[in-house]
Motif scaffolding. Structure first.
Motif, PDB file in Angstrom:
ATOM      1  N   UNK A  31       0.761  -1.160  -0.105  1.00  0.00           N
ATOM      2  CA  UNK A  31       0.107  -0.030   0.061  1.00  0.00           C
ATOM      3  C   UNK A  31       0.929   1.228   0.045  1.00  0.00           C
ATOM      4  N   UNK A  32       0.385   2.370  -0.472  1.00  0.00           N
ATOM      5  CA  UNK A  32       1.104   3.720  -0.438  1.00  0.00           C
ATOM      6  C   UNK A  32       0.700   4.455   0.541  1.00  0.00           C
ATOM      7  N   UNK A  33       1.640   4.858   1.452  1.00  0.00           N
ATOM      8  CA  UNK A  33       1.166   5.492   2.677  1.00  0.00           C
ATOM      9  C   UNK A  33       0.866   7.070   2.121  1.00  0.00           C
ATOM     10  N   UNK A  34      -0.188   7.591   3.008  1.00  0.00           N
ATOM     11  CA  UNK A  34      -0.562   8.822   2.671  1.00  0.00           C
ATOM     12  C   UNK A  34      -2.321   8.955   2.994  1.00  0.00           C
ATOM     13  N   UNK A  35      -2.937   9.679   2.435  1.00  0.00           N
ATOM     14  CA  UNK A  35      -4.235   9.975   2.840  1.00  0.00           C
ATOM     15  C   UNK A  35      -5.119   9.025   1.956  1.00  0.00           C
ATOM     16  N   UNK A  61     -18.281   7.051   4.608  1.00  0.00           N
ATOM     17  CA  UNK A  61     -16.893   7.542   3.892  1.00  0.00           C
ATOM     18  C   UNK A  61     -16.174   8.176   4.802  1.00  0.00           C
ATOM     19  N   UNK A  62     -14.793   7.598   5.160  1.00  0.00           N
ATOM     20  CA  UNK A  62     -13.897   8.363   5.956  1.00  0.00           C
ATOM     21  C   UNK A  62     -12.694   8.485   5.179  1.00  0.00           C
ATOM     22  N   UNK A  63     -11.871   9.349   5.653  1.00  0.00           N
ATOM     23  CA  UNK A  63     -10.566   9.571   5.361  1.00  0.00           C
ATOM     24  C   UNK A  63      -9.616   9.353   6.546  1.00  0.00           C
ATOM     25  N   UNK A  64      -8.500   8.475   5.933  1.00  0.00           N
ATOM     26  CA  UNK A  64      -7.431   8.191   6.919  1.00  0.00           C
ATOM     27  C   UNK A  64      -6.222   8.276   6.606  1.00  0.00           C
ATOM     28  N   UNK A  65      -5.316   8.778   7.277  1.00  0.00           N
ATOM     29  CA  UNK A  65      -3.865   8.911   6.916  1.00  0.00           C
ATOM     30  C   UNK A  65      -3.294   7.684   7.414  1.00  0.00           C
ATOM     31  N   UNK A  66      -2.641   6.881   6.432  1.00  0.00           N
ATOM     32  CA  UNK A  66      -1.948   5.642   6.633  1.00  0.00           C
ATOM     33  C   UNK A  66      -0.327   5.969   6.392  1.00  0.00           C
ATOM     34  N   UNK A  67       0.071   6.046   7.583  1.00  0.00           N
ATOM     35  CA  UNK A  67       1.578   6.181   7.515  1.00  0.00           C
ATOM     36  C   UNK A  67       2.405   5.067   7.174  1.00  0.00           C
ATOM     37  N   UNK A  68       3.725   5.214   6.703  1.00  0.00           N
ATOM     38  CA  UNK A  68       4.621   4.204   6.247  1.00  0.00           C
ATOM     39  C   UNK A  68       4.714   2.853   7.529  1.00  0.00           C
ATOM     40  N   UNK A  69       4.673   3.374   8.643  1.00  0.00           N
ATOM     41  CA  UNK A  69       4.762   2.205   9.796  1.00  0.00           C
ATOM     42  C   UNK A  69       3.553   2.431  10.737  1.00  0.00           C
ATOM     43  N   UNK A 113      -3.598  -3.239  -2.889  1.00  0.00           N
ATOM     44  CA  UNK A 113      -3.309  -3.202  -4.035  1.00  0.00           C
ATOM     45  C   UNK A 113      -2.377  -1.878  -4.406  1.00  0.00           C
ATOM     46  N   UNK A 114      -1.509  -1.402  -3.943  1.00  0.00           N
ATOM     47  CA  UNK A 114      -0.775  -0.332  -4.105  1.00  0.00           C
ATOM     48  C   UNK A 114      -1.599   0.965  -3.552  1.00  0.00           C
ATOM     49  N   UNK A 115      -2.330   1.493  -4.539  1.00  0.00           N
ATOM     50  CA  UNK A 115      -3.193   2.773  -4.090  1.00  0.00           C
ATOM     51  C   UNK A 115      -4.694   2.340  -4.006  1.00  0.00           C
ATOM     52  N   UNK A 116      -4.958   1.055  -4.037  1.00  0.00           N
ATOM     53  CA  UNK A 116      -6.412   0.739  -3.744  1.00  0.00           C
ATOM     54  C   UNK A 116      -6.297  -0.467  -2.474  1.00  0.00           C
TER      55      UNK A 116
END
Length: 147
Positions: A31-35, A61-69, A113-116
């Motif tokens: 997965x790509x870290x980010x919003x 529907x929510x927005x979550x910040x997925x960090x690299x770790x 799947x990367x960005x999804x």
């Protein structure tokens, strides 16, 4: 109603984040870290038709910040989680939650799947008229850097 919404939201986000007592790392998972925008739909089974209509919840529907770790959603006083890494793309989880005299058990799976991502959970609990099953379907997409 409040408990149902809290649990729906918590469970969906927890599954997306990897539901783990160890960290979820972008290096380990695809997965790509980010919003991320996370959309969860819930369906309820095991209740009379008139109650099913009352329990129909619009997609959340929510927005979550997925960090690299990530290192969140550890087991706590309300929920105990067990995670199994299937591959860099897939996590399976089982959980048991107790709150306000209610107990819920469940299982689920998240595929990155990367960005999804896509995820499903199935939760069982005792409803007002007997056993009840809630099924959640979640999709997510990367929308940019965290704010």
């Amino acid at each position: 109603e409040k408990y149902k919404m809290k649990l729906l939201s918590t469970t969906a986000v927890a599954l997306v984040m990897g539901v783990s007592s160890t960290s979820l790392s972008a290096d380990e998972y695809n997965y790509k870290p980010g919003l991320w925008e996370i959309k969860t739909t819930m369906e309820v089974e095991g209740v009379p038709a008139h109650m099913k209509a009352l329990m129909k919840v619009p997609p959340v529907v929510e927005q979550e910040c997925l960090k690299a770790n990530e290192d969140i959603f550890k087991s706590d006083n309300e929920c105990k989680y067990d995670k199994k890494r299937i591959s860099a793309n897939k996590i399976q989880v089982t959980f048991k939650c107790s709150e306000e005299g209610s107990e819920m058990t469940g299982k689920g799976e998240t595929t990155f799947s990367g960005e999804t991502l896509s995820s499903w959970t199935e939760m069982k609990t005792q409803g007002p008229t007997g056993p009840m099953t809630m099924k959640n379907t979640t999709t997510g997409k990367y929308i940019g850097p965290c704010k």
